[in-house]
Design a protein around this motif. Structure first.
Motif, PDB file in Angstrom:
ATOM      1  N   CYS A  27       0.837  -1.200   0.000  1.00 47.24           N
ATOM      2  CA  CYS A  27       0.000   0.000   0.000  1.00 47.24           C
ATOM      3  C   CYS A  27       0.869   1.247   0.000  1.00 47.24           C
ATOM      4  O   CYS A  27       2.101   1.177   0.029  1.00 47.24           O
TER       5      CYS A  27
ATOM      6  N   CYS B 140      -3.564   3.976   5.475  1.00 49.72           N
ATOM      7  CA  CYS B 140      -3.497   4.976   4.397  1.00 49.72           C
ATOM      8  C   CYS B 140      -4.684   4.920   3.447  1.00 49.72           C
ATOM      9  O   CYS B 140      -4.844   5.809   2.614  1.00 49.72           O
TER      10      CYS B 140
ATOM     11  N   PHE C 183      -8.252  -3.397   2.030  1.00 47.60           N
ATOM     12  CA  PHE C 183      -7.651  -2.073   1.950  1.00 47.60           C
ATOM     13  C   PHE C 183      -6.738  -1.860   3.148  1.00 47.60           C
ATOM     14  O   PHE C 183      -6.790  -2.618   4.124  1.00 47.60           O
ATOM     15  N   CYS C 184      -5.910  -0.838   3.076  1.00 47.27           N
ATOM     16  CA  CYS C 184      -5.043  -0.517   4.214  1.00 47.27           C
ATOM     17  C   CYS C 184      -5.788   0.398   5.173  1.00 47.27           C
ATOM     18  O   CYS C 184      -6.277   1.448   4.787  1.00 47.27           O
TER      19      CYS C 184
ATOM     20  N   SER D 229      -5.351   2.790   0.988  1.00 44.83           N
ATOM     21  CA  SER D 229      -5.146   2.240  -0.360  1.00 44.83           C
ATOM     22  C   SER D 229      -6.096   1.078  -0.628  1.00 44.83           C
ATOM     23  O   SER D 229      -6.265   0.189   0.206  1.00 44.83           O
ATOM     24  N   SER D 230      -6.706   1.089  -1.814  1.00 48.09           N
ATOM     25  CA  SER D 230      -7.544  -0.013  -2.278  1.00 48.09           C
ATOM     26  C   SER D 230      -6.625  -1.087  -2.847  1.00 48.09           C
ATOM     27  O   SER D 230      -5.842  -0.810  -3.751  1.00 48.09           O
ATOM     28  N   LEU D 231      -6.726  -2.309  -2.330  1.00 47.97           N
ATOM     29  CA  LEU D 231      -5.707  -3.300  -2.682  1.00 47.97           C
ATOM     30  C   LEU D 231      -6.231  -4.525  -3.411  1.00 47.97           C
ATOM     31  O   LEU D 231      -5.626  -4.953  -4.398  1.00 47.97           O
TER      32      LEU D 231
ATOM     33  N   SER E 226      -0.606  -1.454  -7.061  1.00 48.36           N
ATOM     34  CA  SER E 226       0.033  -1.760  -5.781  1.00 48.36           C
ATOM     35  C   SER E 226       1.297  -2.607  -5.945  1.00 48.36           C
ATOM     36  O   SER E 226       2.078  -2.737  -5.003  1.00 48.36           O
TER      37      SER E 226
END
Ligand code: ZN
Ligand code: ZN
Length: 148
Positions: free
Chosen positions: A13, A78, A74-75, A80-82, A100
């Protein structure tokens, strides 16, 4: 982390709290234009289909069940879409955010899905496979039937 003979690629992320190693099924990127993916990713979800993913530390990983069958990872730090995957990671169907990965140079832009949900205000140039949501859901249903 289990070492696999197939080539796993590292990624993570934005903040680095989530790090993973994922094995692409193919070195292909698919783009999903569906309304859920666009809200979730703030764009379109550009994903690499992977056969497996291993996380170094799952403590920062959030899991959002977005439908009856799917969940989004997700994270929590932060945002982030993972990952989109079948709930609980069933069936080895894991779509990992192309962005990513630490090295994205091996991926080709192979397919656009849910093209019928794409807003008119943007579009990707070039020729490639484009499928509607109905076509994708039919393929998914056929796969599920075939695996049981
Ligand atoms: Zn993060
Ligand atoms: Zn989608």
């Amino acid at each position: 982390m289990a070492s696999q003979a197939s080539s796993a690629i590292p990624g993570g992320c934005l903040c680095g709290a989530v790090r993973f190693s994922a094995v692409p099924a193919k070195h292909e990127m698919n783009v999903c234009h569906c309304g859920m993916c666009r809200r979730w990713s703030s764009g379109v979800f550009m994903a690499v289909p992977c056969t497996e993913i291993t996380f170094a530390d799952e403590s920062a990983l959030g899991v959002y069940p977005s439908s009856e069958w799917g969940e989004r990872l997700f994270c929590k730090t932060c945002g982030s879409s993972l990952v989109w995957r079948l709930r609980g990671g069933e069936g080895g169907h894991v779509e990992v955010s192309m962005h990513s990965f630490d090295d994205t140079s091996s991926f080709v832009f192979a397919e656009e899905i849910f093209i019928d949900e794409k807003p008119d205000l943007y579009g990707f140039a070039g020729d490639r496979s484009r499928k509607t949501g109905a076509e994708i859901m039919a393929e998914f249903a056929a796969q599920q039937a075939g695996s049981e």
